[in-house]
Write an enzyme that holds these catalytic residues in place. Structure first.
Site, mmCIF file in Angstrom:
data_model
loop_
_atom_site.group_PDB
_atom_site.id
_atom_site.type_symbol
_atom_site.label_atom_id
_atom_site.label_comp_id
_atom_site.label_asym_id
_atom_site.label_seq_id
_atom_site.Cartn_x
_atom_site.Cartn_y
_atom_site.Cartn_z
ATOM 1 N N LYS A 105 0.851 -1.184 0.000
ATOM 2 C CA LYS A 105 0.000 0.000 0.000
ATOM 3 C C LYS A 105 0.892 1.240 0.000
ATOM 4 C CE LYS A 105 -3.837 1.901 2.743
ATOM 5 N NZ LYS A 105 -4.614 1.724 3.995
ATOM 6 N N HIS A 107 -0.299 4.426 0.257
ATOM 7 C CA HIS A 107 -0.932 5.574 0.903
ATOM 8 C C HIS A 107 -1.305 5.175 2.328
ATOM 9 C CE1 HIS A 107 -4.206 3.145 -0.778
ATOM 10 N NE2 HIS A 107 -4.945 3.591 0.217
#
Length: 222
Positions: A105, A107
């Site tokens: 991921k 973010h």
């Protein structure tokens, strides 16, 4: 009844364990097939989590985090840490769990580990069946990258057969390579013993399983 017998009963009731003739990914013709994904009711999942928890407690392995490799290991880890807290006593209530994302991921908090941080933690990997050991090898890499240390592996079933490219079983190969215990709820021997004692196998089924086991037995016996 032992947790092993209860587990085998749940496997039969859910049809996670079947007998017949099945072509495995390896190309071998197996007289039985095991699919943990068919533990798909609350009752069967509770029994499965209990069996995992019981074998972990019995093993004596000391650890901090139960790690479930994506995707199959994720619900196994969550169910089992909850069951450890429920039946294991005070010591087991603080066991954490974690799993990996297939893609990192970029973010929010980022990274590919969800749940507990693995840095500086003693980790046990949980999975269903170890065949070639590929998924477990990947999990070791993920945990090492996250600065955790693997202290053991727990699986549902040890098929007790050598891998396609080795004289060892997958369980033996992983244990030897990483120098950690690999424990299972049941082995093929345990299934044969329980179902023979409870007269749940026909003579033909028992013979075909024993012949298969002899044909693909690892070089180093259990």
């Amino acid at each position: 009844m032992s947790y092993q017998g209860t587990f085998i009963d749940h496997a039969l009731q859910s049809e996670a364990l079947k007998f017949g003739s099945f072509t495995l990914k390896s190309g071998r013709q197996s007289p039985y097939f095991f699919n943990l994904g068919l533990f798909n009711t609350g009752e069967h999942l509770s029994g499965l989590a209990t069996a995992y928890a019981e074998v972990i407690i019995k093993s004596g392995i000391e650890f901090d985090v139960l790690f479930g490799p994506a995707y199959k290991g994720i619900p196994l880890a969550a169910l089992t840490v909850a069951k450890l807290a429920e039946i294991g006593g005070e010591k087991w209530k603080k066991i954490e769990y974690a799993f990996n994302r297939k893609e990192k991921k970029d973010h929010g908090e980022g990274g590919n580990i969800v749940g507990s941080s693995l840095a500086g933690k003693r980790v046990v990997i949980i999975d269903d069946v170890m065949t070639a050991g590929t998924a477990i090898n990947e999990a070791f890499g993920i945990i090492t990258e996250a600065k955790g240390t693997v202290h053991g592996v727990v699986i549902a079933l040890d098929r007790q057969e050598r891998t396609v490219d080795s004289e060892l079983s997958a369980v033996q190969a992983v244990s030897k390579r990483y120098n950690v215990p690999v424990i299972s709820i049941v082995s093929l021997d345990a299934i044969i013993k329980y179902l023979s004692e409870t007269q749940r196998l026909t003579e033909a089924q028992l013979q075909s399983i024993q012949e298969y086991k002899a044909k693909y037995a690892p070089a180093v016996p259990y």
